[in-house]
Design an enzyme around this catalytic site. Structure first.
Site, PDB file in Angstrom:
ATOM      1  N   ALA A  75      -6.272  70.954  15.435  1.00 13.96           N
ATOM      2  CA  ALA A  75      -6.693  71.542  16.705  1.00 13.96           C
ATOM      3  C   ALA A  75      -5.521  71.760  17.662  1.00 13.96           C
ATOM      4  O   ALA A  75      -5.416  72.804  18.302  1.00 13.96           O
ATOM      5  CB  ALA A  75      -7.733  70.626  17.364  1.00 13.96           C
ATOM      6  N   TYR A 119      -9.003  73.991  22.319  1.00  8.67           N
ATOM      7  CA  TYR A 119      -9.619  73.487  23.556  1.00  8.67           C
ATOM      8  C   TYR A 119     -10.342  74.628  24.289  1.00  8.67           C
ATOM      9  O   TYR A 119     -11.480  74.480  24.734  1.00  8.67           O
ATOM     10  CB  TYR A 119      -8.533  72.859  24.434  1.00  8.67           C
ATOM     11  CG  TYR A 119      -8.982  72.577  25.837  1.00  8.67           C
ATOM     12  CD1 TYR A 119      -9.790  71.468  26.115  1.00  8.67           C
ATOM     13  CD2 TYR A 119      -8.627  73.425  26.887  1.00  8.67           C
ATOM     14  CE1 TYR A 119     -10.225  71.223  27.399  1.00  8.67           C
ATOM     15  CE2 TYR A 119      -9.061  73.188  28.174  1.00  8.67           C
ATOM     16  CZ  TYR A 119      -9.862  72.081  28.423  1.00  8.67           C
ATOM     17  OH  TYR A 119     -10.301  71.853  29.695  1.00  8.67           O
ATOM     18  N   GLU A 163     -22.125  80.661  24.537  1.00  5.46           N
ATOM     19  CA  GLU A 163     -22.029  81.561  23.389  1.00  5.46           C
ATOM     20  C   GLU A 163     -23.193  81.337  22.424  1.00  5.46           C
ATOM     21  O   GLU A 163     -23.747  82.276  21.872  1.00  5.46           O
ATOM     22  CB  GLU A 163     -20.684  81.354  22.677  1.00  5.46           C
ATOM     23  CG  GLU A 163     -19.518  81.844  23.538  1.00  5.46           C
ATOM     24  CD  GLU A 163     -18.143  81.423  23.031  1.00  5.46           C
ATOM     25  OE1 GLU A 163     -17.193  81.550  23.802  1.00  5.46           O
ATOM     26  OE2 GLU A 163     -18.029  80.953  21.881  1.00  5.46           O
ATOM     27  N   ARG A 164     -23.565  80.077  22.264  1.00  6.55           N
ATOM     28  CA  ARG A 164     -24.665  79.783  21.324  1.00  6.55           C
ATOM     29  C   ARG A 164     -26.019  80.094  21.927  1.00  6.55           C
ATOM     30  O   ARG A 164     -26.927  80.537  21.221  1.00  6.55           O
ATOM     31  CB  ARG A 164     -24.577  78.331  20.870  1.00  6.55           C
ATOM     32  CG  ARG A 164     -23.370  78.210  19.969  1.00  6.55           C
ATOM     33  CD  ARG A 164     -23.202  76.863  19.395  1.00  6.55           C
ATOM     34  NE  ARG A 164     -22.078  76.923  18.470  1.00  6.55           N
ATOM     35  CZ  ARG A 164     -21.203  75.946  18.297  1.00  6.55           C
ATOM     36  NH1 ARG A 164     -21.330  74.830  18.987  1.00  6.55           N
ATOM     37  NH2 ARG A 164     -20.222  76.077  17.444  1.00  6.55           N
ATOM     38  N   GLY A 175     -21.955  82.184  14.762  1.00  6.22           N
ATOM     39  CA  GLY A 175     -21.946  81.388  16.003  1.00  6.22           C
ATOM     40  C   GLY A 175     -21.957  79.894  15.723  1.00  6.22           C
ATOM     41  O   GLY A 175     -22.338  79.086  16.578  1.00  6.22           O
ATOM     42  N   THR A 222     -22.947  77.684  11.979  1.00  6.64           N
ATOM     43  CA  THR A 222     -24.175  77.695  11.161  1.00  6.64           C
ATOM     44  C   THR A 222     -25.171  76.680  11.729  1.00  6.64           C
ATOM     45  O   THR A 222     -24.790  75.764  12.459  1.00  6.64           O
ATOM     46  CB  THR A 222     -23.880  77.323   9.691  1.00  6.64           C
ATOM     47  OG1 THR A 222     -23.425  75.962   9.652  1.00  6.64           O
ATOM     48  CG2 THR A 222     -22.824  78.237   9.070  1.00  6.64           C
TER      49      THR A 222
HETATM   50  C1  LIG Z   1     -22.378  89.509  10.767  1.00  3.14           C
HETATM   51  C2  LIG Z   1     -21.374  88.468  11.084  1.00  3.14           C
HETATM   52  C3  LIG Z   1     -20.621  88.565  12.245  1.00  3.14           C
HETATM   53  C4  LIG Z   1     -19.639  87.629  12.534  1.00  3.14           C
HETATM   54  N1  LIG Z   1     -18.830  87.798  13.629  1.00  3.14           N
HETATM   55  C5  LIG Z   1     -17.732  87.007  13.783  1.00  3.14           C
HETATM   56  C6  LIG Z   1     -16.758  87.285  14.801  1.00  3.14           C
HETATM   57  O1  LIG Z   1     -16.911  88.217  15.589  1.00  3.14           O
HETATM   58  N2  LIG Z   1     -15.675  86.488  14.869  1.00  3.14           N
HETATM   59  C7  LIG Z   1     -15.474  85.435  14.027  1.00  3.14           C
HETATM   60  O2  LIG Z   1     -14.454  84.773  14.146  1.00  3.14           O
HETATM   61  N3  LIG Z   1     -16.367  85.138  13.058  1.00  3.14           N
HETATM   62  C8  LIG Z   1     -17.497  85.911  12.916  1.00  3.14           C
HETATM   63  N4  LIG Z   1     -18.420  85.636  11.913  1.00  3.14           N
HETATM   64  C9  LIG Z   1     -18.184  84.500  11.039  1.00  3.14           C
HETATM   65  C10 LIG Z   1     -19.183  83.374  11.212  1.00  3.14           C
HETATM   66  O3  LIG Z   1     -19.005  82.726  12.431  1.00  3.14           O
HETATM   67  C11 LIG Z   1     -19.008  82.444   9.989  1.00  3.14           C
HETATM   68  O4  LIG Z   1     -19.487  83.149   8.870  1.00  3.14           O
HETATM   69  C12 LIG Z   1     -19.751  81.126  10.149  1.00  3.14           C
HETATM   70  O5  LIG Z   1     -19.144  80.346  11.147  1.00  3.14           O
HETATM   71  C13 LIG Z   1     -19.792  80.326   8.850  1.00  3.14           C
HETATM   72  O6  LIG Z   1     -18.532  80.213   8.286  1.00  3.14           O
HETATM   73  P1  LIG Z   1     -18.332  80.561   6.724  1.00  3.14           P
HETATM   74  O7  LIG Z   1     -18.909  81.917   6.497  1.00  3.14           O
HETATM   75  O8  LIG Z   1     -16.899  80.373   6.384  1.00  3.14           O
HETATM   76  O9  LIG Z   1     -19.204  79.529   5.959  1.00  3.14           O
HETATM   77  P2  LIG Z   1     -18.755  78.076   5.457  1.00  3.14           P
HETATM   78  O10 LIG Z   1     -18.101  77.353   6.561  1.00  3.14           O
HETATM   79  O11 LIG Z   1     -17.979  78.234   4.191  1.00  3.14           O
HETATM   80  O12 LIG Z   1     -20.147  77.416   5.144  1.00  3.14           O
HETATM   81  C14 LIG Z   1     -20.857  77.559   3.916  1.00  3.14           C
HETATM   82  C15 LIG Z   1     -22.070  76.614   3.949  1.00  3.14           C
HETATM   83  O13 LIG Z   1     -21.629  75.270   4.068  1.00  3.14           O
HETATM   84  C16 LIG Z   1     -22.228  74.662   5.175  1.00  3.14           C
HETATM   85  N5  LIG Z   1     -21.307  73.709   5.801  1.00  3.14           N
HETATM   86  C17 LIG Z   1     -20.008  73.909   6.171  1.00  3.14           C
HETATM   87  N6  LIG Z   1     -19.525  72.822   6.764  1.00  3.14           N
HETATM   88  C18 LIG Z   1     -20.524  71.912   6.799  1.00  3.14           C
HETATM   89  C19 LIG Z   1     -20.668  70.573   7.297  1.00  3.14           C
HETATM   90  N7  LIG Z   1     -19.667  69.959   7.926  1.00  3.14           N
HETATM   91  N8  LIG Z   1     -21.842  69.946   7.146  1.00  3.14           N
HETATM   92  C20 LIG Z   1     -22.888  70.555   6.543  1.00  3.14           C
HETATM   93  N9  LIG Z   1     -22.819  71.807   6.047  1.00  3.14           N
HETATM   94  C21 LIG Z   1     -21.665  72.480   6.181  1.00  3.14           C
HETATM   95  C22 LIG Z   1     -22.552  75.784   6.132  1.00  3.14           C
HETATM   96  O14 LIG Z   1     -23.557  75.422   7.056  1.00  3.14           O
HETATM   97  C23 LIG Z   1     -22.990  76.871   5.161  1.00  3.14           C
HETATM   98  O15 LIG Z   1     -24.329  76.678   4.819  1.00  3.14           O
HETATM   99  C24 LIG Z   1     -19.427  86.543  11.651  1.00  3.14           C
HETATM  100  C25 LIG Z   1     -20.217  86.418  10.499  1.00  3.14           C
HETATM  101  C26 LIG Z   1     -21.161  87.359  10.200  1.00  3.14           C
HETATM  102  C27 LIG Z   1     -21.942  87.222   8.928  1.00  3.14           C
END
Ligand SMILES: Cc1cc2nc3c(=O)[nH]c(=O)nc-3n(C[C@H](O)[C@H](O)[C@H](O)COP(=O)(O)OP(=O)(O)OC[C@H]3O[C@@H](n4cnc5c(N)ncnc54)[C@H](O)[C@@H]3O)c2cc1C
Length: 382
Positions: free
Chosen positions: A183, A238, A247-248, A368, A370
């Site tokens: 971080a 931070y 945001e959420r 935003g 998961t």
């Molecule tokens: C249409 C769309 C628009 C988006 N817009 C933006 C944007 O403008 N800017 C941006 O930066 N990102 C954006 N995103 C990205 C989005 O925020 C990420 O897809 C999301 O945060 C999940 O990350 P990941 O896809 O890498 O999934 P991963 O982190 O790989 O997760 C995969 C699975 O594992 C689970 N998981 C991961 N960690 C844990 C944990 N600690 N405990 C339990 N379960 C866990 C997750 O819940 C999920 O079910 C966008 C995504 C989409 C699909």
């Protein structure tokens, strides 16, 4: 619109008047073109300029930076009216209520003057790039680097799933200025769309949000001066944590509005559609389904309105916002699915708004943060 027994009490008369003009705007300028934009996979810049001209972009920014100095109830109205017409393409709220506030809160006077008035007019479209092919939830694991070289920073890395990615003229890029750190090693940079070495990759083919230009972005030896850093070095993580509640909550606001819209479309459809000599709405199953949907939507509405009130007073905490985000987006998925079922085969047809709403709903549980990450956050308060 379906009437709920508990009237909403968070808006003033001015807000209600504003809602009328926003509603007209979405009905006239956005809804009729949305299907065409879905085919194109992008919302044209003219639509952004029209929204800017109407005063519907960056409304919460101070007037000196081109905004209207509006409160977050105005932002809420904009998000709700957009959801009511089922227009999932325009990334207006991300631009106005996520990207612009970072510049306002952490930018230098020069950065604010340079970018915010143009963003309010829709002349500059904003995006924020955190997610990478290898990391999303685990934000601290970003691999994009910004290395100091002389009096410049050199950015290298790749981002994906970036909302407004093709249209973006200005991207807030999350990069490591100290890759050894988690971080503490993260900083934010303002990267202009025409910076040498910055290229836009694929406009991603998606299950829903089909008019939204969610994209890959590539940074290959992108040189930026220190003036492009947003906030202090090492402060990135931070800063990203500060506005998370708002945001959420925006996702929850969209989710409840989507439930209300789905309920309305379904009431209208089931009254009209006949089977076995009567309206679908007259079957007890339909009435019970709709009664449950209305009840659950009302419950969500009251909770989210309370959260909106708290966020307007800067009192919404991260865990409560996480509850709103996860619970309302889950609810949206269940309700839209049930409403689609009541449309029968027509519910599966793209020309019906309920089909689009079904496709659009799914991502609400993913982006935003998961819903699993939301539960992590909530569980930490126990
Ligand atoms: C249409 C769309 C628009 C988006 N817009 C933006 C944007 O403008 N800017 C941006 O930066 N990102 C954006 N995103 C990205 C989005 O925020 C990420 O897809 C999301 O945060 C999940 O990350 P990941 O896809 O890498 O999934 P991963 O982190 O790989 O997760 C995969 C699975 O594992 C689970 N998981 C991961 N960690 C844990 C944990 N600690 N405990 C339990 N379960 C866990 C997750 O819940 C999920 O079910 C966008 C995504 C989409 C699909």
């Amino acid at each position: 619109m379906t009437e709920f027994a508990i009237p909403r009490s968070i808006f003033t008369d001015e807000h209600q008047q504003f809602r009328e003009s926003v509603k007209r705007f979405y009905e006239r300028e956005i809804a009729p073109h949305h299907a065409k934009w879905e085919e194109a996979g992008i919302v044209p810049r003219e639509a952004w300029l029209k929204a800017g001209e109407a005063g519907f972009l960056c409304a919460t920014m101070p007037e000196e930076y081109g905004g209207a100095g509006a409160d977050r109830y105005y932002s809420t109205i904009l998000m709700e009216e957009q959801a009511y017409v089922g227009a999932s393409g325009p990334g207006f709220s991300l631009h106005s209520d996520i990207v612009a506030p970072y510049i306002l809160n952490y930018g230098t006077e020069e950065q604010k003057q340079k970018w915010l008035p143009k963003m309010a007019k829709g002349e500059v479209i904003g995006a924020i790039a955190m997610t990478e092919p290898g990391t999303g939830s685990d934000l601290q694991g970003v691999k994009t680097t910004a290395v100091r070289k002389g009096n410049q920073f050199v950015i290298n890395g790749q981002k994906t799933f970036i909302t407004n990615g093709q249209n973006a003229d200005l991207v807030i890029v999350v990069a490591k200025t100290d890759p050894k750190e988690g971080a503490k090693g993260m900083s934010l940079f303002l990267v202009e769309g025409d910076r040498e070495g910055f290229t836009k990759g694929r406009n991603l083919e998606k299950l829903g949000l089909r008019a939204q230009d969610t994209s890959e972005l590539f940074f290959n030896d992108v040189h930026v001066p220190p003036e492009n850093m947003l906030g202090g070095e090492g402060q990135g993580f931070y800063m990203l944590m500060q506005e998370l509640a708002w945001e959420r909550l925006q996702i929850a606001i969209g989710a409840v509005a989507a439930c209300e819209a789905a309920l309305n479309w379904t009431v209208a459809y089931t009254r009209d559609r006949k089977a076995f000599g009567k309206s679908i709405a007259d079957f007890q199953n339909t009435r019970f389904e709709l009664a449950e949907i209305k009840t659950e939507t009302q419950v969500a509405r009251v909770f989210v309105d309370k959260c909106i009130e708290l966020v307007a007073q800067n009192k919404l905490d991260v865990a409560t916002a996480a509850m709103a985000k996860y619970w309302c987006s889950d609810l949206q998925n269940k309700i839209v699915d049930r409403c689609l079922q009541l449309h029968g085969g027509y519910g599966f047809m793209w020309e019906y708004p309920i089909a689009r709403a079904y496709a659009d709903a799914r991502v609400q549980r993913i982006y935003g943060g998961t819903n699993e990450i939301m539960k992590e956050l909530i569980s930490r308060t126990l």
